[in-house]
Design a protein around this motif. Structure first.
Motif, PDB file in Angstrom:
ATOM      1  N   PRO A 218       0.765  -1.007  -0.012  1.00  0.00           N
ATOM      2  CA  PRO A 218      -0.014   0.104   0.081  1.00  0.00           C
ATOM      3  C   PRO A 218       0.879   1.223  -0.251  1.00  0.00           C
ATOM      4  CG  PRO A 218      -0.753  -1.608   1.477  1.00  0.00           C
ATOM      5  CD  PRO A 218       0.553  -2.127   1.223  1.00  0.00           C
ATOM      6  N   ARG A 219       0.457   2.247  -0.921  1.00  0.00           N
ATOM      7  CA  ARG A 219       0.995   3.507  -1.015  1.00  0.00           C
ATOM      8  C   ARG A 219       0.298   4.712  -0.292  1.00  0.00           C
ATOM      9  NH1 ARG A 219       6.332   1.869  -1.946  1.00  0.00           N
ATOM     10  NH2 ARG A 219       6.193   0.221  -3.447  1.00  0.00           N
ATOM     11  N   ASP A 220      -0.645   4.478  -0.018  1.00  0.00           N
ATOM     12  CA  ASP A 220      -1.780   5.580   0.381  1.00  0.00           C
ATOM     13  C   ASP A 220      -2.812   4.831   1.251  1.00  0.00           C
ATOM     14  OD1 ASP A 220      -3.312   7.958   0.748  1.00  0.00           O
ATOM     15  OD2 ASP A 220      -4.221   7.737  -1.432  1.00  0.00           O
ATOM     16  N   GLU A 221      -2.762   5.357   2.592  1.00  0.00           N
ATOM     17  CA  GLU A 221      -3.393   4.728   3.711  1.00  0.00           C
ATOM     18  C   GLU A 221      -4.417   5.773   4.307  1.00  0.00           C
ATOM     19  OE1 GLU A 221      -1.732   0.490   5.390  1.00  0.00           O
ATOM     20  OE2 GLU A 221      -0.342   2.404   5.609  1.00  0.00           O
ATOM     21  N   VAL A 222      -5.778   5.612   4.615  1.00  0.00           N
ATOM     22  CA  VAL A 222      -6.375   6.544   5.575  1.00  0.00           C
ATOM     23  C   VAL A 222      -6.977   5.576   6.481  1.00  0.00           C
ATOM     24  CG1 VAL A 222      -8.482   7.874   5.351  1.00  0.00           C
ATOM     25  CG2 VAL A 222      -7.030   7.680   3.486  1.00  0.00           C
ATOM     26  N   THR A 223      -6.772   5.969   7.831  1.00  0.00           N
ATOM     27  CA  THR A 223      -7.308   5.586   9.081  1.00  0.00           C
ATOM     28  C   THR A 223      -8.339   6.713   9.719  1.00  0.00           C
ATOM     29  OG1 THR A 223      -5.313   4.256   9.431  1.00  0.00           O
ATOM     30  CG2 THR A 223      -6.759   4.321  11.342  1.00  0.00           C
ATOM     31  N   ALA A 224      -9.679   6.070  10.071  1.00  0.00           N
ATOM     32  CA  ALA A 224     -10.442   7.052  10.770  1.00  0.00           C
ATOM     33  C   ALA A 224     -11.150   6.360  11.866  1.00  0.00           C
ATOM     34  CB  ALA A 224     -11.567   7.589   9.449  1.00  0.00           C
ATOM     35  N   TRP A 225     -11.540   7.161  12.827  1.00  0.00           N
ATOM     36  CA  TRP A 225     -12.219   6.655  14.059  1.00  0.00           C
ATOM     37  C   TRP A 225     -13.696   7.500  13.828  1.00  0.00           C
ATOM     38  CZ3 TRP A 225     -10.452   3.504  17.837  1.00  0.00           C
ATOM     39  CH2 TRP A 225     -11.084   3.404  19.192  1.00  0.00           C
ATOM     40  N   LEU A 226     -14.711   6.644  13.816  1.00  0.00           N
ATOM     41  CA  LEU A 226     -16.206   7.140  13.698  1.00  0.00           C
ATOM     42  C   LEU A 226     -16.876   6.770  14.931  1.00  0.00           C
ATOM     43  CD1 LEU A 226     -16.444   5.082  10.178  1.00  0.00           C
ATOM     44  CD2 LEU A 226     -15.295   7.413  10.722  1.00  0.00           C
ATOM     45  N   GLY A 227     -17.897   7.867  15.163  1.00  0.00           N
ATOM     46  CA  GLY A 227     -18.780   7.504  16.363  1.00  0.00           C
ATOM     47  C   GLY A 227     -20.130   7.548  15.693  1.00  0.00           C
ATOM     48  N   LEU A 228     -20.904   6.451  16.309  1.00  0.00           N
ATOM     49  CA  LEU A 228     -22.289   6.209  15.746  1.00  0.00           C
ATOM     50  C   LEU A 228     -23.243   5.691  16.670  1.00  0.00           C
ATOM     51  CD1 LEU A 228     -21.328   3.255  15.169  1.00  0.00           C
ATOM     52  CD2 LEU A 228     -20.875   3.914  12.655  1.00  0.00           C
ATOM     53  N   ALA A 229     -24.435   5.301  16.254  1.00  0.00           N
ATOM     54  CA  ALA A 229     -25.411   5.010  17.176  1.00  0.00           C
ATOM     55  C   ALA A 229     -25.503   3.340  17.557  1.00  0.00           C
ATOM     56  CB  ALA A 229     -26.838   5.331  16.713  1.00  0.00           C
ATOM     57  N   GLY A 230     -24.859   2.630  16.649  1.00  0.00           N
ATOM     58  CA  GLY A 230     -24.925   1.222  16.715  1.00  0.00           C
ATOM     59  C   GLY A 230     -24.458   0.180  15.333  1.00  0.00           C
ATOM     60  N   PRO A 231     -24.792  -0.929  15.450  1.00  0.00           N
ATOM     61  CA  PRO A 231     -24.329  -1.777  14.196  1.00  0.00           C
ATOM     62  C   PRO A 231     -25.134  -1.548  12.870  1.00  0.00           C
ATOM     63  CG  PRO A 231     -25.503  -3.014  15.854  1.00  0.00           C
ATOM     64  CD  PRO A 231     -25.446  -1.779  16.312  1.00  0.00           C
TER      65      PRO A 231
END
Length: 475
Positions: A218-231
Motif C-alpha cells: 500500500p502506498r496510500d492509507e487512510v485511518t479514521a475513528w467513527l462515532g455512531l449509534a450502533g451496528p
C-alpha cells in the motif's frame, strides 16, 4: 514414558533440539492466559523438516501422542497437552527460515516457525505486502496461523489465512513428508490437498513450510475513528465506504461503548479520540497501492455524506502514522483488558454481516433476562461478520457467580449465532475449549466426514489427540 523412546527422540535433534527440565518445559505446557495447562515429559524443537519427520515416525511407532505447537498464542487450548504426561510437544520455533521471495510471482516461502511480523517485514523489504494482521503478530508463528486459519483485521479485503496459501510442506502422521510447495494460482490436477491441513489444528498433519501469496505494498492509507449509534448505522456506513472506494476498505472494527469503557478503565494509557462518547465506535482503514491518489478525498466525501444522512455522529481521520497507530492500539488492547475484568467470558462467533444488528439485539435481550449479573461487551470484525460477544460481571462480587454459569452463557451466545446461520467459532478454532459445541451444533454427517478423514490420515490418533474430534467418534 518409555526411557528408550525418549533417548531415541533426543538423538534425532541433538542437545539443541529438546527440553526436559521442569523450568524449561513450563512455558510450553500452559497457554499465555493461564487458562489451559498440561504436562509433557519432553519438548522437541526440530530445526528441519527431516527432523520433524523422524520425531513423528518415532512417536507413531511407539503410539505416543504429539502436540504440535508454534507461537503458543492460541485462545482455545489447541496447542496444550493433556495432564497425562504421556504426550510429546513438537515446537516449530527453531524452523524460522524465509526460504524464498519471488516478487514477480508475488509469493514468499517460509518455514512454520517464522514469526508473523518477520514475514510481514520480509515481504515489505521486497516491496510487497503480506496482509495477515492480528494483535499477536509479534509472537505468533506462521504454522499456528495456518493450522488455525487465523483471521485478524484484514479479512474483509484479503481473506483468512487459508486464502493466502498456494502450497504447503506437511509431515503426515506416519512420518512421511508431503512436499506441496508449489507457487501456482492455477493447478487443476485433482484434490486440493493443502486444504486438509489448513484450519485443522495439527490433527491431520504438521505444517512445516508454506508458499504464501503477496500483494502490492500500500502506498496510500487512510485511518479514521467513527462515532455512531450502533451496528445498523455501522453496516450502512461500511457499504457506503466500500462502494465509494471501490472495495479498498481493509479494516472495519466495531466497538460498543461498553468495550471502549472497559479498555479505557483497565488500560488508561489508551484515551478516547472523542471528547464526547457515543453508543458505538468504528475504526476503519482503507488502503491503495497507488501513491498520491485521492483515497483520502473519497473517504472524506463518504464520511461527510454519512454525517449528512445521520449515519455518523462524528469522525476523525488520523493525520499521522502515530495517530493511526494510537487508534489501532485501543482496538488491539481490548482482549488484554477483557482478561482483567471480573468473571470474564469470551466468545468468537460469526453470523452473516447483514444479520449482526438483529443478532446483537437478541443476545442482549436474552442475557439481560436470563443472566442479569452479566454485562455484555461486544466488539470485533464487523465487516466480515465476526463478533467477539464477551461478557464480564456487573460488579466484582458477581464474578464467581457469572463464571459458574459459563455454559449457560455460552449456550445463549452460540446457539443464537448458529440460529442466524453462523458459527460458534469464527477465527479462534476448536482446540480443547469448544469440543462440547462440536457435538451440540455440528451436523452428524459433517462430524462423520471429519472422523473419516482423521481415521484415514491418522489412524492411531497420535496427532494432537483430543482436539477438534472427540476420541469416541474415532472408535
Amino acid at each position: 514414558m518409555n526411557p528408550a523412546v525418549l533417548e531415541q527422540l533426543k538423538a534425532i535433534t541433538g542437545p539443541a533440539g529438546w527440553l526436559t527440565g521442569a523450568h524449561d518445559v513450563a512455558p510450553y505446557v500452559r497457554d499465555w492466559r493461564n487458562k489451559w495447562s498440561g504436562a509433557a515429559p519432553i519438548v522437541m524443537r526440530p530445526a528441519t523438516v527431516e527432523e520433524v519427520a523422524a520425531i513423528v515416525s518415532t512417536c507413531a511407532d511407539a503410539e505416543i501422542g504429539i502436540v504440535p505447537q508454534a507461537g503458543n498464542t492460541g485462545l482455545v487450548g489447541g496447542g496444550i497437552p493433556d495432564n497425562s504426561g504421556q504426550e510429546v510437544i513438537l515446537s516449530v520455533n527453531r524452523m524460522t527460515r524465509v526460504r524464498a521471495i519471488d516478487p514477480q510471482n508475488n509469493t514468499i516461502t517460509v518455514e512454520a516457525g517464522c514469526i508473523l511480523q518477520d514475514v510481514q517485514e520480509a515481504a515489505r523489504g521486497a516491496g510487497r505486502l503480506y496482509p495477515l494482521s492480528l494483535a499477536a503478530e509479534g509472537s505468533c508463528r506462521i504454522g499456528g496461523t495456518l493450522s488455525t486459519n487465523a483471521g485478524g483485521t484484514n479479512v474483509l479485503r484479503y481473506g483468512n489465512a487459508r486464502d493466502h496459501v498456494l502450497g504447503l510442506e506437511v509431515v503426515l502422521a506416519d512420518g512421511r513428508i508431503w512436499n506441496g510447495l508449489r507457487g501456482l494460482r492455477k493447478d487443476n490436477t485433482g484434490y486440493d490437498l493443502k486444504q486438509l491441513f489448513l484450519g485443522t489444528e495439527g490433527t491431520l498433519g504438521i505444517i512445516t513450510a508454506a508458499v504464501l501469496k503477496l500483494w502490492p505494498l500500500p502506498r496510500d492509507e487512510v485511518t479514521a475513528w467513527l462515532g455512531l449509534a450502533g451496528p445498523r448505522e455501522a453496516l450502512a456506513m461500511l457499504q457506503r465506504l466500500q462502494d465509494g472506494t471501490g472495495g479498498q476498505v481493509t479494516g472495519f472494527e466495531y466497538m460498543a461503548a461498553s468495550a471502549l469503557e472497559m479498555t479505557f478503565s483497565q488500560l488508561p494509557a489508551n484515551r478516547s479520540p472523542f471528547s464526547k462518547e457515543h453508543p458505538a465506535c468504528v475504526l476503519m482503514e482503507a488502503a491503495s497501492s497507488t501513491p498520491d491518489g485521492d483515497l483520502r478525498r473519497v473517504v472524506e466525501d463518504e464520511l461527510a455524506k454519512g454525517l449528512d444522512e445521520g449515519l455518523l455522529a462524528d469522525a476523525i481521520i488520523a493525520e499521522s502514522t502515530a495517530q493511526a497507530r494510537a487508534f489501532w492500539q485501543i482496538r488491539e488492547d481490548m482482549p488484554q483488558a477483557q482478561t482483567m475484568m471480573s468473571g470474564s467470558i469470551s466468545h468468537d462467533v460469526a453470523v452473516p454481516a447483514g444479520s449482526i444488528a438483529d443478532y446483537l439485539d437478541q443476545v442482549s435481550e436474552q442475557i439481560a433476562a436470563r443472566v442479569p449479573e452479566a454485562r455484555i461487551i461486544p466488539y470485533g470484525h464487523l465487516g466480515d461478520g465476526n463478533m467477539h460477544v464477551n461478557l464480564c460481571a456487573v460488579s466484582p462480587a458477581d464474578g464467581a457467580a457469572l463464571l459458574s454459569r459459563a455454559d449457560d452463557v455460552n449456550d445463549i451466545v452460540e446457539s443464537l449465532a448458529v440460529a442466524f446461520g453462523g458459527s460458534f467459532s469464527a477465527e479462534h478454532g476448536v482446540g480443547r475449549l469448544r469440543m462440547r459445541q462440536m457435538d451440540a451444533y455440528k451436523d452428524a454427517t459433517e462430524l462423520g466426514l471429519m472422523a473419516t478423514l482423521k481415521r484415514s490420515l491418522d489412524p492411531a490418533n497420535t496427532l494432537n489427540p483430543g482436539k477438534v474430534i472427540a476420541p469416541d467418534r474415532l472408535e
